[in-house]
Design a protein around this motif. Sequence first.
Motif, mmCIF file in Angstrom:
data_model
loop_
_atom_site.group_PDB
_atom_site.id
_atom_site.type_symbol
_atom_site.label_atom_id
_atom_site.label_comp_id
_atom_site.label_asym_id
_atom_site.label_seq_id
_atom_site.Cartn_x
_atom_site.Cartn_y
_atom_site.Cartn_z
ATOM 1 N N ASP A 22 2.114 13.832 6.543
ATOM 2 C CA ASP A 22 2.278 12.378 6.585
ATOM 3 C C ASP A 22 2.352 11.958 8.042
ATOM 4 O O ASP A 22 3.060 12.581 8.841
ATOM 5 C CB ASP A 22 3.561 11.980 5.845
ATOM 6 N N ASP A 23 1.604 10.896 8.379
ATOM 7 C CA ASP A 23 1.629 10.431 9.765
ATOM 8 C C ASP A 23 2.768 9.453 10.030
ATOM 9 O O ASP A 23 2.945 8.977 11.151
ATOM 10 C CB ASP A 23 0.289 9.786 10.149
ATOM 11 N N GLY A 24 3.550 9.149 8.988
ATOM 12 C CA GLY A 24 4.691 8.262 9.168
ATOM 13 C C GLY A 24 4.340 6.801 9.283
ATOM 14 O O GLY A 24 5.219 5.953 9.437
ATOM 15 N N ILE A 25 3.045 6.480 9.203
ATOM 16 C CA ILE A 25 2.616 5.087 9.318
ATOM 17 C C ILE A 25 2.625 4.458 7.930
ATOM 18 O O ILE A 25 1.958 4.956 7.024
ATOM 19 C CB ILE A 25 1.205 4.992 9.927
ATOM 20 N N PRO A 26 3.387 3.377 7.723
ATOM 21 C CA PRO A 26 3.431 2.760 6.394
ATOM 22 C C PRO A 26 2.098 2.116 6.044
ATOM 23 O O PRO A 26 1.261 1.844 6.911
ATOM 24 C CB PRO A 26 4.538 1.716 6.529
ATOM 25 N N MET A 27 1.895 1.847 4.764
ATOM 26 C CA MET A 27 0.666 1.192 4.337
ATOM 27 C C MET A 27 0.655 -0.250 4.816
ATOM 28 O O MET A 27 1.678 -0.794 5.241
ATOM 29 C CB MET A 27 0.532 1.281 2.815
ATOM 30 N N GLU A 28 -0.530 -0.876 4.742
ATOM 31 C CA GLU A 28 -0.737 -2.185 5.350
ATOM 32 C C GLU A 28 0.200 -3.253 4.804
ATOM 33 O O GLU A 28 0.620 -4.146 5.526
ATOM 34 C CB GLU A 28 -2.191 -2.617 5.130
ATOM 35 N N SER A 29 0.517 -3.187 3.521
ATOM 36 C CA SER A 29 1.375 -4.204 2.914
ATOM 37 C C SER A 29 1.992 -3.637 1.648
ATOM 38 O O SER A 29 1.603 -2.567 1.165
ATOM 39 C CB SER A 29 0.566 -5.462 2.568
ATOM 40 N N GLN A 30 2.955 -4.380 1.104
ATOM 41 C CA GLN A 30 3.562 -3.968 -0.155
ATOM 42 C C GLN A 30 2.518 -3.916 -1.264
ATOM 43 O O GLN A 30 2.538 -3.022 -2.107
ATOM 44 C CB GLN A 30 4.686 -4.932 -0.537
ATOM 45 N N ARG A 31 1.575 -4.877 -1.249
ATOM 46 C CA ARG A 31 0.557 -4.884 -2.299
ATOM 47 C C ARG A 31 -0.350 -3.667 -2.189
ATOM 48 O O ARG A 31 -0.775 -3.107 -3.205
ATOM 49 C CB ARG A 31 -0.276 -6.162 -2.250
ATOM 50 N N HIS A 32 -0.666 -3.240 -0.968
ATOM 51 C CA HIS A 32 -1.461 -2.023 -0.799
ATOM 52 C C HIS A 32 -0.727 -0.827 -1.411
ATOM 53 O O HIS A 32 -1.332 0.003 -2.095
ATOM 54 C CB HIS A 32 -1.737 -1.764 0.684
ATOM 55 N N LYS A 33 0.587 -0.753 -1.157
ATOM 56 C CA LYS A 33 1.381 0.347 -1.714
ATOM 57 C C LYS A 33 1.401 0.271 -3.239
ATOM 58 O O LYS A 33 1.242 1.293 -3.936
ATOM 59 C CB LYS A 33 2.812 0.264 -1.172
ATOM 60 N N MET A 34 1.566 -0.931 -3.781
ATOM 61 C CA MET A 34 1.594 -1.095 -5.234
ATOM 62 C C MET A 34 0.234 -0.767 -5.842
ATOM 63 O O MET A 34 0.153 -0.153 -6.912
ATOM 64 C CB MET A 34 2.019 -2.520 -5.586
ATOM 65 N N GLN A 35 -0.850 -1.168 -5.158
ATOM 66 C CA GLN A 35 -2.190 -0.865 -5.664
ATOM 67 C C GLN A 35 -2.424 0.641 -5.687
ATOM 68 O O GLN A 35 -2.991 1.183 -6.643
ATOM 69 C CB GLN A 35 -3.241 -1.554 -4.803
ATOM 70 N N MET A 36 -1.987 1.341 -4.649
ATOM 71 C CA MET A 36 -2.107 2.797 -4.628
ATOM 72 C C MET A 36 -1.316 3.413 -5.779
ATOM 73 O O MET A 36 -1.812 4.290 -6.502
ATOM 74 C CB MET A 36 -1.603 3.357 -3.297
ATOM 75 N N ASP A 37 -0.079 2.946 -5.970
ATOM 76 C CA ASP A 37 0.758 3.473 -7.055
ATOM 77 C C ASP A 37 0.107 3.248 -8.414
ATOM 78 O O ASP A 37 0.159 4.120 -9.290
ATOM 79 C CB ASP A 37 2.134 2.805 -7.029
ATOM 80 N N LEU A 38 -0.508 2.070 -8.598
ATOM 81 C CA LEU A 38 -1.149 1.755 -9.874
ATOM 82 C C LEU A 38 -2.310 2.709 -10.150
ATOM 83 O O LEU A 38 -2.477 3.197 -11.278
ATOM 84 C CB LEU A 38 -1.643 0.307 -9.865
ATOM 85 N N LEU A 39 -3.114 2.988 -9.136
ATOM 86 C CA LEU A 39 -4.245 3.906 -9.308
ATOM 87 C C LEU A 39 -3.763 5.321 -9.629
ATOM 88 O O LEU A 39 -4.296 5.991 -10.521
ATOM 89 C CB LEU A 39 -5.110 3.914 -8.047
ATOM 90 N N ILE A 40 -2.737 5.780 -8.909
ATOM 91 C CA ILE A 40 -2.211 7.126 -9.143
ATOM 92 C C ILE A 40 -1.546 7.211 -10.509
ATOM 93 O O ILE A 40 -1.730 8.183 -11.258
ATOM 94 C CB ILE A 40 -1.214 7.514 -8.031
#
Length: 285
Positions: A22-40
């Motif tokens: 992990d590079d420690g860099i957070p995702m661009e936004s909360q929605r990006h994180k939620m979209q990733m979680d939804l796909l996974i």
Amino acid sequence: MSETLAEPYVTFPPTQAELPYDDGIPMESQRHKMQMDLLIDTFGTWLEQQQDGYASGNIFVYFSLAQLKNQDFRGPDFFGVLGVPKGERRSWVVWEEGKGPDVVIELLSPNTAQTDKNEKKLIYQNQMRVPDYFWFDPFNPDDWAGFSLKHGVYEPITPNAENRLVSQATGLSLLRWQGSYKGVETTWLRWATLEGELLPTAEEKERELANQAQELASQAQELASQAQELANHAQELASQAEQRAERAELQLQQTARKLLQSGMTVTQVAELTGLAESEVEQLRV
């Protein structure tokens, strides 16, 4: 005098336990994180029905030793791999796993869109050779596309008649779904079957199973109620039949008494009414 030859020094590639994940860099936004979680999440419920497979996102994928030397680490927002054992990974190391991802999805943002559409696309095509590559902008759902690797070159995937992008590598499709996920109402990118049936999240699957259990319980209760009604009806019919039999018996006895009073013998009355002579005899009293 013989010389002892020194054994050659062999350097083995590092394992996932030894590599950064992990590079420690957070995702661009909360929605990006939620979209990733939804796909996974949805891909994961589908994998539960498969014998093997793995899905994750935002962890490093190591595909070459040259990549290690250049510290050119890549962490797709989503990737799925088929034909590999299930289980947790710190990162995806191709030389450990024996293969790279079958599908990769990048979530676009103003800071990453050009890289995702150009540099990363070429890496997935030429170096990682990912069979299917997609991108999607969570804040601009019209900006989505898919590519399938044909003879070493990505060819655009044309949306089908239902406006879904088909992933040949997984046998699934991707569609834009208007709905609420974790309290956010917007257009999400979701996995679906080739027929367009959404792959459920773990929460949706649990809720569906609970609804099915409730429906089965209601059906069982209704069947039990119907069975009780049938039992009550049968009991009522039996009671009515018993009452009719009693009335018929009384009428027969009355007929037998009248026949006896008319002067007929016990034997004659028994033969005529079907009663036993002992029963007719009792009626003479």
